[in-house]
Design a protein around this motif. Structure first.
Motif, short mmCIF file in Angstrom:
data_model
loop_
_atom_site.label_atom_id
_atom_site.label_comp_id
_atom_site.label_asym_id
_atom_site.label_seq_id
_atom_site.Cartn_x
_atom_site.Cartn_y
_atom_site.Cartn_z
N UNK A 36 50.01 42.88 31.95
CA UNK A 36 50.07 42.79 33.41
C UNK A 36 49.09 41.76 33.95
N UNK A 37 49.09 41.60 35.28
CA UNK A 37 48.44 40.44 35.89
C UNK A 37 47.28 40.76 36.83
N UNK A 38 47.03 42.02 37.17
CA UNK A 38 45.83 42.29 37.96
C UNK A 38 44.62 42.08 37.05
N UNK A 39 43.44 41.90 37.64
CA UNK A 39 42.30 41.44 36.83
C UNK A 39 41.95 42.41 35.70
N UNK A 40 42.09 43.71 35.95
CA UNK A 40 41.78 44.68 34.91
C UNK A 40 42.80 44.65 33.78
N UNK A 41 44.06 44.58 34.12
CA UNK A 41 45.12 44.54 33.10
C UNK A 41 45.14 43.19 32.41
N UNK A 42 44.80 42.17 33.15
CA UNK A 42 44.78 40.81 32.60
C UNK A 42 43.81 40.72 31.43
N UNK A 43 42.77 41.52 31.47
CA UNK A 43 41.78 41.51 30.39
C UNK A 43 42.42 41.94 29.06
N UNK A 44 43.50 42.71 29.11
CA UNK A 44 44.21 43.14 27.89
C UNK A 44 45.31 42.17 27.49
N UNK A 76 46.71 31.26 28.88
CA UNK A 76 47.11 30.57 30.12
C UNK A 76 47.18 31.52 31.31
N UNK A 77 47.39 32.84 31.05
CA UNK A 77 47.39 33.82 32.13
C UNK A 77 45.96 34.13 32.61
N UNK A 78 44.98 34.01 31.68
CA UNK A 78 43.61 34.45 31.99
C UNK A 78 42.70 33.32 32.44
N UNK A 79 42.89 32.15 31.80
CA UNK A 79 41.91 31.08 31.97
C UNK A 79 41.66 30.63 33.41
N UNK A 80 42.68 30.56 34.27
CA UNK A 80 42.40 30.09 35.64
C UNK A 80 41.39 30.98 36.38
N UNK A 81 41.15 32.19 35.87
CA UNK A 81 40.31 33.14 36.61
C UNK A 81 38.95 33.37 35.97
N UNK A 82 38.72 32.67 34.87
CA UNK A 82 37.39 32.62 34.25
C UNK A 82 36.71 33.96 34.09
N UNK A 83 35.46 34.04 34.54
CA UNK A 83 34.62 35.22 34.35
C UNK A 83 35.11 36.44 35.12
N UNK A 84 35.98 36.22 36.10
CA UNK A 84 36.45 37.37 36.89
C UNK A 84 37.28 38.32 36.03
N UNK A 85 37.83 37.81 34.91
CA UNK A 85 38.58 38.67 34.00
C UNK A 85 37.58 39.35 33.07
N UNK A 86 37.67 40.67 33.00
CA UNK A 86 36.68 41.45 32.26
C UNK A 86 36.90 41.38 30.75
N UNK A 87 36.80 40.17 30.19
CA UNK A 87 37.11 40.01 28.77
C UNK A 87 35.99 40.38 27.83
N UNK A 88 34.78 40.45 28.38
CA UNK A 88 33.64 40.76 27.53
C UNK A 88 33.82 42.12 26.87
N UNK A 89 34.54 43.01 27.53
CA UNK A 89 34.72 44.35 27.00
C UNK A 89 36.01 44.54 26.21
#
Ligand SMILES: *Cc1c(COP(=O)(O)O)cnc(C)c1O
Length: 420
Positions: free
Chosen positions: A141-149, A154-167
């Protein structure tokens, strides 16, 4: 220009002018649908193997859903979840009746990505942990929380650090060693699709799913299946999860939920797409233990569980049960895949899928073939990774329509020359 042509051109112009621009729009305007067919504003009829990305499993404008919706809009459309409602109560009972045993609590929302957000929050409160494991090639999915999964950069990169990828750690789908390495004592949940859709229509194998169940249990993490696309009969079972049952399992009535050796039953599932026959809806379904750990007021949504979606969902699930729609998906899917495999084209690398979730991987880019199917053959299909043509027709599609789609596909495989 004829009158209808200019009307279509005008409507296309309006969408192009006022839409945000995030979508790659086709050059047709669809105005009507019935079962597996849709029509554009010029009256051209298409066989719809997109089905709203797998929403229209019971067919466009399914008569049961239409009747339920008409009745409900005249009765009550909105009601917050703090106020109990007759349709909601009945829907919850109906939904739980088709879920794998052990999943008996439901958080209702309005879309797939919201269901993923809910899964994330419930997993955090249930485990006291905040790290997750998702899958390479996975889509969530595309909201920031779901985007992290969601794996595709290309879906995540435009939003940089706002995507909670560290976890979030990405494991390789199907690779048990990679999964084992990714799960730690800090993992709240492993979240994955039982068959990857966007990632190219890739079914998980049984051994991988069993390993996921075993390792998550050992590490105290939850196992959550994203059944947003695979759920509600699409893959030949009510839920794709059921493909991973132990064959010795006595069945849902007496299922001991994960106790049998090799059972890969999850602790929770995210649902959406086909659940209400076309009306927006989503849900995170879970065990009672998970639900009990969320504090009162810990999550919520205004539209979730609204009587309109509940009435539609009730009619949709009853239709699936009455028609044994999962059996239709299995039989029609096998027929469809067999016919696709018989196409004598050297451009096809592989036909794969389960039920009516079908991907044809080509040896070259799939986009020109998808375009030709629509333009030359009036068949709507979908991309899944650059090389795959995906077919997700309404499960009520007829065998004759499947034959027409296969014939159309074999013609475009002949006619399209990718090098121009
Ligand atoms: C469609 C989809 C989602 C997102 O659902 P939306 O309703 O579009 O937010 C998440 N996961 C999977 C597997 C999907 O197919």
């Amino acid at each position: 220009m004829t009158v209808t042509q200019s009307k279509t051109a005008h409507l296309l112009h309006l969408e192009q002018t006022y839409d945000s621009g995030v979508y790659n729009k086709h050059q047709i305007v669809i105005a009507k649908g019935k079962d597996a067919l849709v029509w554009d504003t010029d009256g051209r009829e298409y066989i719809d193997c997109v089905a709203g990305y797998g929403v229209a499993n019971i067919g466009h404008s399914n008569p049961d859903v239409v009747a339920a919706v008409i009745e409900q809009v005249q009765t009550l459309m909105c009601l917050p979840q703090t106020l109990p409602n007759d349709k909601r109560a009945e829907f919850l009972e109906e939904l739980v009746s088709v879920l794998p045993k052990g999943l008996e609590r439901v958080f209702l929302c309005n879309s797939g990505t919201e269901a993923m957000e809910a899964a994330k929050k419930f997993a955090i409160t249930a485990t006291g942990r905040s790290k997750f494991v998702s899958m390479k090639r996975g889509f969530a999915g595309r909201t920031l929380g779901a985007l992290a999964f969601t794996w595709e950069p290309k879906y995540r990169e435009p939003f940089g650090d706002a995507v909670d990828n560290a976890n979030v750690q990405f494991a390789s789908y199907g690779d048990i060693a990679s999964l084992e390495a990714a799960i730690t004592e800090e993992t709240a949940a492993v979240i994955m699709e039982p068959i990857q859709g966007e990632g190219g229509v890739r079914p998980a194998d049984l051994e991988f799913m069993r390993a996921a169940r075993r390792i998550t249990k050992e590490k105290g993490a939850l196992l959550i299946f994203d059944e947003i696309q695979t759920g509600f009969c699409r893959t030949g079972k009510m839920f794709a999860t059921e493909h991973f049952c132990n064959p010795e399992c006595p069945g849902k009535e007496t299922c001991v939920f994960g106790a049998l050796e090799g059972c890969a039953a999850p602790d929770g599932m995210t649902l959406a797409k086909a659940m209400a026959g076309g009306v927006p809806i989503g849900a995170f379904v879970m065990s009672k233990e998970i639900a009990d750990k969320m504090p009162k007021g810990g999550h919520g949504t205004t539209f979730g569980g609204n009587p309109l979606a509940m009435a539609a969902g009730l009619a949709a699930i009853r239709f699936m049960k009455r028609e044994k729609l999962w059996e239709q998906a299995e039989a029609k899917g096998n027929y469809f895949m067999e016919k696709l495999r018989a196409i004598p084209s050297s451009k096809i690398r592989e036909v794969r899928g389960r039920g009516l979730m079908i991907g044809v991987e080509l040896k070259e880019k799939s986009a020109p073939y998808i375009h030709a199917l629509e333009h030359d053959e009036a068949v709507l299909s979908l991309q899944a990774t650059p090389l795959v043509v995906r077919f997700l027709p309404p499960i009520v599609i007829s065998y004759e329509q499947i034959d027409q789609v296969v014939a159309a596909f074999s013609r475009v495989l002949e006619s399209v020359n990718p090098k121009g």
